[in-house]
Design an enzyme around this catalytic site. Structure first.
Site, PDB file in Angstrom:
ATOM      1  N   GLY A  14       0.715  -1.069  -0.080  1.00 24.63           N
ATOM      2  CA  GLY A  14       0.000   0.092  -0.192  1.00 24.63           C
ATOM      3  C   GLY A  14       0.839   1.304   0.159  1.00 24.63           C
ATOM      4  O   GLY A  14       0.558   1.949  -0.884  1.00 24.63           O
ATOM      5  N   PHE A  15       1.791   1.412   0.888  1.00 26.03           N
ATOM      6  CA  PHE A  15       2.747   2.329   1.125  1.00 26.03           C
ATOM      7  C   PHE A  15       2.028   3.812   1.077  1.00 26.03           C
ATOM      8  O   PHE A  15       2.779   4.950   0.773  1.00 26.03           O
ATOM      9  CB  PHE A  15       3.862   2.338  -0.061  1.00 26.03           C
ATOM     10  CG  PHE A  15       4.177   1.139  -0.412  1.00 26.03           C
ATOM     11  CD1 PHE A  15       4.846   0.323   0.536  1.00 26.03           C
ATOM     12  CD2 PHE A  15       4.155   0.616  -1.958  1.00 26.03           C
ATOM     13  CE1 PHE A  15       5.106  -1.074   0.464  1.00 26.03           C
ATOM     14  CE2 PHE A  15       4.564  -0.623  -1.901  1.00 26.03           C
ATOM     15  CZ  PHE A  15       5.045  -1.586  -0.851  1.00 26.03           C
TER      16      PHE A  15
ATOM     17  N   GLY B  77       0.881  -6.785   3.867  1.00 23.30           N
ATOM     18  CA  GLY B  77       2.040  -7.502   3.765  1.00 23.30           C
ATOM     19  C   GLY B  77       3.002  -7.543   5.036  1.00 23.30           C
ATOM     20  O   GLY B  77       4.087  -8.280   5.146  1.00 23.30           O
TER      21      GLY B  77
ATOM     22  N   ASN C 135       7.264  -9.348  17.431  1.00 22.48           N
ATOM     23  CA  ASN C 135       7.639 -10.166  16.382  1.00 22.48           C
ATOM     24  C   ASN C 135       9.012  -9.774  15.812  1.00 22.48           C
ATOM     25  O   ASN C 135       8.883  -9.245  14.808  1.00 22.48           O
ATOM     26  CB  ASN C 135       6.479 -10.923  15.485  1.00 22.48           C
ATOM     27  CG  ASN C 135       6.825 -11.869  14.589  1.00 22.48           C
ATOM     28  OD1 ASN C 135       8.114 -12.156  14.266  1.00 22.48           O
ATOM     29  ND2 ASN C 135       5.897 -12.875  14.525  1.00 22.48           N
TER      30      ASN C 135
ATOM     31  N   VAL D   5       7.453   0.250  13.407  1.00 27.80           N
ATOM     32  CA  VAL D   5       8.791  -0.016  12.398  1.00 27.80           C
ATOM     33  C   VAL D   5       8.677   0.083  11.094  1.00 27.80           C
ATOM     34  O   VAL D   5       9.748  -0.297  10.425  1.00 27.80           O
ATOM     35  CB  VAL D   5       9.066  -1.458  12.968  1.00 27.80           C
ATOM     36  CG1 VAL D   5       9.367  -1.412  14.588  1.00 27.80           C
ATOM     37  CG2 VAL D   5       7.975  -2.337  12.631  1.00 27.80           C
TER      38      VAL D   5
ATOM     39  N   GLU E  73       8.240   2.579   8.627  1.00 30.50           N
ATOM     40  CA  GLU E  73       8.837   3.587   7.650  1.00 30.50           C
ATOM     41  C   GLU E  73      10.123   4.165   8.330  1.00 30.50           C
ATOM     42  O   GLU E  73      10.885   4.518   7.341  1.00 30.50           O
ATOM     43  CB  GLU E  73       8.062   4.802   7.964  1.00 30.50           C
ATOM     44  CG  GLU E  73       6.682   4.339   6.894  1.00 30.50           C
ATOM     45  CD  GLU E  73       5.476   5.269   7.379  1.00 30.50           C
ATOM     46  OE1 GLU E  73       5.301   6.137   6.456  1.00 30.50           O
ATOM     47  OE2 GLU E  73       4.866   5.249   8.615  1.00 30.50           O
TER      48      GLU E  73
END
Ligand code: MOS
Length: 751
Positions: free
Chosen positions: A249-250, A478, A643, A715, A717
């Site tokens: 998506g970004f 993702g 994670n 975490v 960007e």
């Protein structure tokens, strides 16, 4: 249950929940076996296919479309143009608050950028729709396009980014520069970049009466439902968005765009489901991009290498008809201590689509300019770049004075430098060569990204069989949200993760907030955590009120949840399983719900950032100027790590994007036509495996008790920031050439 009698679970670390473990993605098997259903994979009964016809000019008017020819095609059902496009309930020329832009939905015959949708052809097959679009043979009244810095129209923007002020100043800048022994001045250009998610913008829309079901990749479901509702004049609850998977998506899938709205409109008009999938080249225009910037920095330093004044000016490009100003200069507001800082922006109108948020908006472009300027200031002071940064990082947030997690930043500097072997770096450039004779350089950059929190909701249901169902609407782009969020929920519920069924990706679920700003895990995670607490509190209430339970009367003492059992806190041998509690109470389930957001008092009192430091090695061919990034080490502190496998992969993704930013990415306009010459993945370069250097991400431990109850920071960007500067600075160290524009080109390095 009153607050006094409510058993308390907060601040408990529960066991058996797998949080903190490097689990692989729970949806990984679905994806690699092709069973994950993406938006374009949906084929409802009676489906029609839509294809946009797009402008081949960048400025002017459409004077003719051969609609008759297109309609004569046997497969074509309808052609939407400005002449017959049905009305919308919200004016598409008006921005849609809070984040929306003006959208291109055939409201007039004007052409404002190349690849603008100018018609929509709907047909029984994709082939027929594609042929129909060709048959339109558009004719234009062409005006001269403005796609370069010199042809654009400068203006003073009212806001930058998403509602930030265009100018922020504190301290006495003139006094700061007057006190400086040296002033370093730099100018840095960054290009237009396009999101290029692997999955194109796709949509399948199906109406039933005044309700619509929309399959589309989406980063912000509740906002999108509200926007569709406004455009179509229906209640938001009549819009169901399904977005179980996103192929990236970004930022480009957070905000609705014109083609999507047109597809929904066509489906309503024709009374049949409609699918629209943009081609790669059609994504270079109506769905956002990272805008060009031209940034000037002035850094004053005193005799001991301390910054006395910092001035960052960014000229940022936007479209001719709407505003999104890359908040690049704001990167200088939060990192280096200076008694005076001025960050300011101007806008530049170009004949392009409107830019929008793209991974690390502001910080990516801004830190590229800031970190190269900082390096040059260090050189001017005769200081090692790391020593200079250590002398100047902020202990409190510049401007606000709020405590900064500077200990975490120091750790990132120390661990990254140690691992990289920075101590052996010669100060002067052009000192190192490898055995083939390539120039070798080492550079660094500081990474920083804010920790936004979005309001989010979640539901947690404990079921009679001892398993749980947790639900929140957000999306997995993702990055692994399906997995990390399930880990958080399992921990909150005191259950092993395999007992937790996690549902997301549907707008009818509790609002998971926005998957953006690197804030999804923290935002939706906190809601899931709190929903789990709520469910356990309800379960505990059943147990402590039941004389037959070993937990009877334990309400005031408190209970601990672990591996599907509640234990008395004062005597953990007294416990009972969730299954047993529910069975005796005759309940099929207990349901917990939470609406979560950040504690505003904590945000007021503390500066909240993810920190990092990136170290880069490059090799440069001295004759040809070819650059290869050969080694990249990033050290990042992002609070509690849910994670480590997924977090490391996020850091890698950011750092690799940094490689692309520094050395490859950039849309190239032909200024004569205003068209983008590399609007495809053959010519728009991004790193492939062979371009990616040896990569390491160090997960620096950090316990931040203020950021949220989970201690979780973003975490996604942060990895881009710092990396671009690190590579540029390494190129200087190899060659002695300062980088003034990105991506770096061969001709910039061979004099
Ligand atoms: Mo992002 S640019 O917040 O998806």
């Amino acid at each position: 249950m009153s607050p006094e009698t409510a058993p308390r679970f907060s601040q408990q670390r529960r066991h058996g929940s797998n949080a903190g473990q490097p689990l692989t993605r729970r949806d990984g098997t679905l994806k690699v076996t092709g069973r994950a259903v993406y938006a374009a994979d949906n084929h409802p009964q009676g489906l029609l296919y839509a294809v946009t016809a797009v402008s081949s000019i960048a400025r002017g008017r459409v004077t003719r479309l051969d609609v008759a020819a297109a309609k004569a095609h046997p497969g074509v059902v309808e052609v939407l143009t400005p002449a017959n496009r049905p009305p919308l309930a919200h004016d598409p020329n008006e921005k849609m608050p809070p984040f929306g832009f003006r959208v291109e939905v055939l409201q007039d015959d004007g052409v404002r950028y190349a690849n603008q949708p100018i018609a929509l052809v709907i047909a029984e097959t994709l082939e027929a729709a594609t042929e129909g679009a060709v048959l339109l043979k558009p004719q234009y009244a062409v005006e001269s396009p403005r796609t370069g810095r010199s042809s654009g129209l400068a203006f003073a923007p009212a806001a930058v980014g998403v509602g930030s002020p265009p100018r922020t100043a504190f301290g006495d800048l003139a006094a700061g520069f007057a006190a400086a022994e040296r002033v370093t001045e730099t100018e840095t250009a960054t290009p237009a970049q396009y999101h290029n998610a692997m999955e194109p913008h796709a949509i399948v829309a199906a109406w039933e009466g005044d309700r619509v079901v929309i399959d589309m990749p989406n980063q912000a479901m509740a906002l999108s439902c509200a926007a569709y509702a406004a455009y179509f004049g229906i209640p938001a609850e009549n819009v169901l968005i399904r977005s179980p998977f996103l192929g990236g998506g970004f930022g480009s899938k957070a905000i609705l765009n014109g083609p999507q709205i047109l597809a929904v409109l066509a489906a309503r008009m024709l009374g049949r489901p409609v699918k629209l999938v943009l081609s790669r080249s059609q994504m270079y225009g109506p769905v956002g991009h990272r805008g060009h910037t031209w940034q000037k920095l002035r850094i004053g330093t005193d005799g001991s290498g301390r910054i006395t004044a910092l001035h960052h000016h960014a000229l940022a490009a936007t479209s001719s008809f709407d505003e999104f100003i890359e908040p690049a200069a704001n990167a200088s507001l939060s990192l280096y201590a200076s008694p005076a800082i001025l960050a300011e922006h101007d806008g530049l109108r170009l004949d392009t689509g409107t830019p929008g948020p793209m991974r690390a908006p502001g910080e990516a472009s801004g830190s590229a300019a800031l970190e190269t300027a900082i390096d040059e200031a260090a050189e001017a002071c005769g200081m090692d770049p790391l020593a200079f940064r250590l002398a100047n990082y902020a202990e409190t947030e510049p401007g606000t004075g709020r405590p900064f997690s500077s200990k975490a930043l120091r750790e990132c500097y120390a661990q990254g430098a140690e691992r990289f072997g920075w101590a052996g770096r010669p100060l002067a450039p052009r000192q190192m060569r490898d055995r083939q004779g390539f120039l070798v350089g080492w550079g660094m950059g500081t990474a920083l990204f804010r920790c936004p929190h979005f309001p989010a909701e979640a539901r947690a249901t404990l079921r009679a069989d001892g398993t749980a169902l947790v639900e929140t609407s957000g999306a997995d782009m993702g990055q692994g949200a399906w997995t990390a969020l399930a880990q958080i929920a399992a921990e909150a519920l005191g259950l092993p993760i395999d007992e937790v069924e996690f549902h997301s990706g549907r707008s009818s679920l509790p609002d998971g907030g926005i998957a953006g700003g690197s804030g999804h895990t923290a935002s939706a995670g906190l809601a899931l955590h709190n929903a789990g607490e709520d469910a356990l509190a309800r379960l505990a209430e059943l147990a402590s009120a039941d004389p037959a339970s070993p937990l009877f009367g334990a309400g005031n003492i408190g209970l601990v949840a672990r591996s599907g059992r509640l234990h008395r806190r004062d005597d953990e041998t007294r416990s009972e399983s969730y299954v047993e509690i529910l069975r005796r109470a005759g309940r099929a389930e207990v349901v917990g719900f939470a609406k979560a957001m950040r504690d505003p008092a904590a945000a007021e009192a503390h500066a909240m950032y993810t920190h990092g430091a990136v170290f880069a090695e490059v090799k440069v061919d001295p004759d040809l100027g070819q650059v290869r990034a050969t080694r990249l080490i990033g050290a990042f502190a992002a609070g509690r790590i849910i994670n480590p496998r997924l977090v490391r992969s996020q850091y890698f993704g950011g750092m690799i994007w940094g490689v692309g930013f520094a050395l490859q990415e950039g849309a190239v306009h032909d200024h004569r036509t205003g068209r983008i010459m590399n609007a495809d993945l053959a010519e728009y370069h991004v790193p492939v495996n062979a371009d990616v250097p040896s990569l390491e991400a160090i997960l620096v431990e950090e316990d931040d008790p203020y950021v949220n109850a989970l201690g979780v920071k973003g975490v996604g960007e942060v990895g881009i920031t710092g990396t671009v500067g690190a590579i540029a600075n390494a190129i200087w160290h190899a060659t002695g050439v300062r980088i003034r524009r990105f991506p770096v080109r061969l001709e910039d390095l061979v004099a």
